[in-house]
Write a protein that holds these residues in place. Structure first.
Motif, PDB file in Angstrom:
ATOM      1  N   VAL A  75       0.856  -1.185   0.000  1.00 41.64           N
ATOM      2  CA  VAL A  75       0.000   0.000   0.000  1.00 41.64           C
ATOM      3  C   VAL A  75       0.891   1.234   0.000  1.00 41.64           C
ATOM      4  CG1 VAL A  75      -1.889  -1.187   1.198  1.00 41.64           C
ATOM      5  CG2 VAL A  75      -0.130   0.002   2.524  1.00 41.64           C
ATOM      6  N   PRO A  76       0.340   2.404  -0.327  1.00 41.25           N
ATOM      7  CA  PRO A  76       1.134   3.631  -0.307  1.00 41.25           C
ATOM      8  C   PRO A  76       1.689   3.918   1.089  1.00 41.25           C
ATOM      9  CG  PRO A  76      -0.921   3.966  -1.503  1.00 41.25           C
ATOM     10  CD  PRO A  76      -1.030   2.619  -0.860  1.00 41.25           C
ATOM     11  N   GLU A  77       2.763   4.689   1.107  1.00 40.38           N
ATOM     12  CA  GLU A  77       3.434   4.975   2.367  1.00 40.38           C
ATOM     13  C   GLU A  77       2.497   5.612   3.394  1.00 40.38           C
ATOM     14  OE1 GLU A  77       6.916   7.934   4.056  1.00 40.38           O
ATOM     15  OE2 GLU A  77       6.874   7.452   1.925  1.00 40.38           O
ATOM     16  N   ALA A  78       1.685   6.578   2.983  1.00 46.70           N
ATOM     17  CA  ALA A  78       0.779   7.252   3.928  1.00 46.70           C
ATOM     18  C   ALA A  78      -0.196   6.264   4.549  1.00 46.70           C
ATOM     19  CB  ALA A  78       0.028   8.373   3.216  1.00 46.70           C
ATOM     20  N   GLN A  79      -0.700   5.363   3.747  1.00 46.51           N
ATOM     21  CA  GLN A  79      -1.628   4.372   4.277  1.00 46.51           C
ATOM     22  C   GLN A  79      -0.920   3.409   5.229  1.00 46.51           C
ATOM     23  OE1 GLN A  79      -4.028   2.333   1.333  1.00 46.51           O
ATOM     24  NE2 GLN A  79      -4.640   0.720   2.784  1.00 46.51           N
ATOM     25  N   LEU A  80       0.317   3.060   4.892  1.00 46.90           N
ATOM     26  CA  LEU A  80       1.079   2.161   5.756  1.00 46.90           C
ATOM     27  C   LEU A  80       1.316   2.808   7.119  1.00 46.90           C
ATOM     28  CD1 LEU A  80       2.480  -0.613   5.684  1.00 46.90           C
ATOM     29  CD2 LEU A  80       4.597   0.578   5.092  1.00 46.90           C
ATOM     30  N   ARG A  81       1.630   4.085   7.122  1.00 45.63           N
ATOM     31  CA  ARG A  81       1.819   4.792   8.380  1.00 45.63           C
ATOM     32  C   ARG A  81       0.526   4.800   9.204  1.00 45.63           C
ATOM     33  NH1 ARG A  81       6.345   8.283   8.771  1.00 45.63           N
ATOM     34  NH2 ARG A  81       7.623   8.352   6.875  1.00 45.63           N
ATOM     35  N   THR A  82      -0.583   5.040   8.542  1.00 51.43           N
ATOM     36  CA  THR A  82      -1.873   5.052   9.237  1.00 51.43           C
ATOM     37  C   THR A  82      -2.190   3.681   9.820  1.00 51.43           C
ATOM     38  OG1 THR A  82      -2.720   6.814   7.816  1.00 51.43           O
ATOM     39  CG2 THR A  82      -4.343   5.464   8.968  1.00 51.43           C
ATOM     40  N   GLU A  83      -1.958   2.643   9.047  1.00 48.22           N
ATOM     41  CA  GLU A  83      -2.226   1.293   9.522  1.00 48.22           C
ATOM     42  C   GLU A  83      -1.309   0.927  10.686  1.00 48.22           C
ATOM     43  OE1 GLU A  83      -2.143  -1.557   6.374  1.00 48.22           O
ATOM     44  OE2 GLU A  83      -3.760  -0.592   5.242  1.00 48.22           O
ATOM     45  N   ALA A  84      -0.059   1.369  10.635  1.00 42.87           N
ATOM     46  CA  ALA A  84       0.875   1.088  11.734  1.00 42.87           C
ATOM     47  C   ALA A  84       0.388   1.745  13.020  1.00 42.87           C
ATOM     48  CB  ALA A  84       2.269   1.585  11.372  1.00 42.87           C
ATOM     49  N   ARG A  85      -0.035   2.986  12.934  1.00 40.19           N
ATOM     50  CA  ARG A  85      -0.542   3.682  14.114  1.00 40.19           C
ATOM     51  C   ARG A  85      -1.787   2.992  14.662  1.00 40.19           C
ATOM     52  NH1 ARG A  85      -0.568   8.377  16.872  1.00 40.19           N
ATOM     53  NH2 ARG A  85      -2.576   9.011  17.735  1.00 40.19           N
ATOM     54  N   ASP A  86      -2.707   2.654  13.780  1.00 42.71           N
ATOM     55  CA  ASP A  86      -3.935   1.993  14.223  1.00 42.71           C
ATOM     56  C   ASP A  86      -3.635   0.654  14.892  1.00 42.71           C
ATOM     57  OD1 ASP A  86      -5.332   4.106  13.193  1.00 42.71           O
ATOM     58  OD2 ASP A  86      -5.966   3.082  11.353  1.00 42.71           O
ATOM     59  N   THR A  87      -2.663  -0.054  14.346  1.00 43.85           N
ATOM     60  CA  THR A  87      -2.311  -1.359  14.916  1.00 43.85           C
ATOM     61  C   THR A  87      -1.729  -1.203  16.312  1.00 43.85           C
ATOM     62  OG1 THR A  87      -1.892  -2.265  12.712  1.00 43.85           O
ATOM     63  CG2 THR A  87      -0.913  -3.422  14.563  1.00 43.85           C
ATOM     64  N   GLU A  88      -0.883  -0.212  16.507  1.00 43.70           N
ATOM     65  CA  GLU A  88      -0.298  -0.010  17.827  1.00 43.70           C
ATOM     66  C   GLU A  88      -1.359   0.406  18.851  1.00 43.70           C
ATOM     67  OE1 GLU A  88       3.614   1.682  18.296  1.00 43.70           O
ATOM     68  OE2 GLU A  88       3.818   1.874  16.112  1.00 43.70           O
ATOM     69  N   ILE A  89      -2.340   1.167  18.415  1.00 43.20           N
ATOM     70  CA  ILE A  89      -3.423   1.545  19.321  1.00 43.20           C
ATOM     71  C   ILE A  89      -4.304   0.336  19.641  1.00 43.20           C
ATOM     72  CG2 ILE A  89      -5.536   2.936  19.476  1.00 43.20           C
ATOM     73  CD1 ILE A  89      -3.960   5.113  17.914  1.00 43.20           C
ATOM     74  N   ARG A  90      -4.518  -0.517  18.658  1.00 44.00           N
ATOM     75  CA  ARG A  90      -5.274  -1.751  18.900  1.00 44.00           C
ATOM     76  C   ARG A  90      -4.562  -2.651  19.903  1.00 44.00           C
ATOM     77  NH1 ARG A  90      -6.433  -4.893  13.586  1.00 44.00           N
ATOM     78  NH2 ARG A  90      -7.296  -6.357  15.137  1.00 44.00           N
ATOM     79  N   LEU A  91      -3.236  -2.610  19.900  1.00 43.01           N
ATOM     80  CA  LEU A  91      -2.479  -3.425  20.841  1.00 43.01           C
ATOM     81  C   LEU A  91      -2.823  -3.052  22.285  1.00 43.01           C
ATOM     82  CD1 LEU A  91      -0.235  -5.472  21.506  1.00 43.01           C
ATOM     83  CD2 LEU A  91       1.410  -3.593  21.303  1.00 43.01           C
ATOM     84  N   ALA A  92      -2.999  -1.762  22.555  1.00 41.46           N
ATOM     85  CA  ALA A  92      -3.368  -1.338  23.909  1.00 41.46           C
ATOM     86  C   ALA A  92      -4.701  -1.950  24.316  1.00 41.46           C
ATOM     87  CB  ALA A  92      -3.432   0.187  23.979  1.00 41.46           C
ATOM     88  N   ASP A  93      -5.655  -1.984  23.397  1.00 39.26           N
ATOM     89  CA  ASP A  93      -6.956  -2.606  23.694  1.00 39.26           C
ATOM     90  C   ASP A  93      -6.801  -4.105  23.918  1.00 39.26           C
ATOM     91  OD1 ASP A  93      -8.286  -0.173  23.472  1.00 39.26           O
ATOM     92  OD2 ASP A  93      -8.611  -0.424  21.312  1.00 39.26           O
ATOM     93  N   ALA A  94      -5.919  -4.740  23.142  1.00 35.96           N
ATOM     94  CA  ALA A  94      -5.708  -6.179  23.296  1.00 35.96           C
ATOM     95  C   ALA A  94      -5.083  -6.496  24.653  1.00 35.96           C
ATOM     96  CB  ALA A  94      -4.816  -6.698  22.168  1.00 35.96           C
ATOM     97  N   LEU A  95      -4.187  -5.638  25.116  1.00 37.57           N
ATOM     98  CA  LEU A  95      -3.582  -5.849  26.429  1.00 37.57           C
ATOM     99  C   LEU A  95      -4.621  -5.696  27.540  1.00 37.57           C
ATOM    100  CD1 LEU A  95      -0.211  -4.013  25.779  1.00 37.57           C
ATOM    101  CD2 LEU A  95      -0.425  -6.412  26.490  1.00 37.57           C
ATOM    102  N   LYS A  96      -5.504  -4.733  27.387  1.00 36.11           N
ATOM    103  CA  LYS A  96      -6.574  -4.589  28.381  1.00 36.11           C
ATOM    104  C   LYS A  96      -7.495  -5.797  28.337  1.00 36.11           C
ATOM    105  CE  LYS A  96      -7.592  -0.325  26.952  1.00 36.11           C
ATOM    106  NZ  LYS A  96      -8.256   0.997  26.861  1.00 36.11           N
ATOM    107  N   ALA A  97      -7.782  -6.292  27.140  1.00 34.21           N
ATOM    108  CA  ALA A  97      -8.619  -7.491  27.018  1.00 34.21           C
ATOM    109  C   ALA A  97      -7.932  -8.709  27.623  1.00 34.21           C
ATOM    110  CB  ALA A  97      -8.938  -7.759  25.547  1.00 34.21           C
TER     111      ALA A  97
END
Length: 392
Positions: A75-97
């Motif tokens: 995917v384009p670089e901008a989209q990759l950056r967005t997906e990386a950020r979203d994934t790291e934020i999802r990790l926080a939710d997974a740790l709480k779960a």
């Protein structure tokens, strides 16, 4: 509004500048009297790859796992950056779960998180040899964009450029759990712990952190110089720890005097009383015999580190403060020479932002700046060692 633009330095200079900028965001790196280079030199010798804003050790695996999965995305670089950020934020939710509560980066901030785990651990991942890609996180996104182009390119030149893109992660990296983004925990498996220990042995063979990790030593002491296994430390590490103890204790008095002086300027009787009491305890606890025997020449030799330049002015300040301490700790609180030394040091460092000179800046002061003893990131190293020792 101001902005920063990158000059086209080489990659090493770029990373060094980013690291310096990141340090200003770390709570425990407040350096009111210009001792940060010495503090960080000692910490980087003893506990390389750590930082004061790291929380739990398994982030050293979480980040490469998440980014290795993202590397497959064309995917384009901008989209990759967005997906990386979203994934790291999802990790926080997974740790709480997963039942975790302490040590989660972004636990409360959620999508508003400013400092992502990847930026917190990026330097440490490189220092431990988990990340083999030599560049910054920004340059990784650029490199991954180049890979994506090479996959779809028809020219031999583009394909060759993609093939020459360096690897990102150590090939021995353990496999990511399949449900990581749904249910995550901080506890390491024994295989994961062994991988991290192996990386330390390979990349930081002489560091005290490596020795403690290899031996599975987990101690709950507040300072590394009170460690129950101090006598078994390698001689070079023990020598540095002993220097660090004296430096931390001696210079704590200067930090306390600085805070006392500001409390007096703010006319806060409660703060004044507290800092006078703390200076009294500091004086009572200081081993003046050890301070008198302390060789500053040897100290400067052992703390020297390629990543940190200690300026001559810092060396003079420490030498002059030590001389005042040896003249009598009981008089330091009121001695004009001691107060003048601390004030002049802060004024030179902060110039127009000096709390002595700038009333507006002083009025925003909340009562404590660098008032705790230097511990050289032992708290973070201790947490990482505990995680290793309790792997299952």
């Amino acid at each position: 509004m101001s902005s920063l633009a990158w000059i086209d330095f080489d990659e090493a200079e770029r990373q060094r500048a980013q690291r310096i900028m990141a340090l200003f965001q770390e709570r425990e790196t407040r350096d009111e009297l210009g001792m940060g280079a010495i503090r960080d030199s000692i910490a980087d010798h003893l506990f390389p790859g750590t930082s004061t804003i790291q929380t739990r050790l398994r982030y050293m695996l979480f980040i490469p796992w998440l980014y290795r999965a993202l590397e497959k995305r064309e995917v384009p670089e901008a989209q990759l950056r967005t997906e990386a950020r979203d994934t790291e934020i999802r990790l926080a939710d997974a740790l709480k779960a997963g039942g975790e509560s302490n040590g989660i980066i972004g636990r409360d901030a959620g999508p508003r998180l400013q400092r992502l785990p990847s930026s917190v651990y990026w330097a440490g991942l490189g220092a431990w040899g988990i990340r083999v890609f030599p560049g910054s996180l920004d340059s990784l996104f650029v490199a991954l964009r180049g890979r994506g182009r090479s996959r779809g390119a028809s020219s031999g030149e583009d394909a060759l450029a993609g093939a020459q893109t360096p690897a990102v992660w150590n090939p021995a990296l353990p496999q990511m759990p399949g449900d990581l983004l749904e249910h995550a925990v901080f506890r390491l498996t024994t295989d994961e712990a062994q991988f991290l220990i192996d990386r330390l042995i390979a990349s930081q063979p002489t560091a005290l952190l490596t020795m403690l990790a290899r031996e599975g030593i987990d101690a709950g002491c507040d300072y590394i110089w009170t460690h129950p296994h101090l006598s078994a430390f390698p001689s070079a590490a023990r020598r540095l720890v002993q220097h660090g103890e004296i430096f931390s204790h001696v210079m704590h008095g200067a930090a306390l005097l600085y805070n006392l002086a500001l409390s007096e300027l703010r006319q806060r009787d409660d703060w004044i009383e507290d800092y006078r009491a703390r200076l009294g305890a500091w004086s009572d606890e200081l081993d003046t015999g050890a301070v008198r025997a302390w060789s500053l020449d040897d100290f400067w030799n052992v703390v020297e580190h390629p990543a940190h330049a200690v300026r001559p002015a810092a060396k003079r300040f420490i030498s002059e403060w030590r001389d005042l301490v040896l003249a009598g700790t009981e008089q330091v609180i009121s001695a004009p020479a001691a107060r003048r030394l601390v004030e002049e040091r802060e004024r030179r460092l902060k110039t127009s932002q000096s709390r002595y000179a700038n009333h507006a800046v002083r009025d925003r002061w909340t009562g404590a700046s660098g008032a705790d003893r230097l511990s050289f990131r032992w708290a973070q190293a201790k947490s990482h060692l505990r995680d290793l020792a309790h792997a299952e």
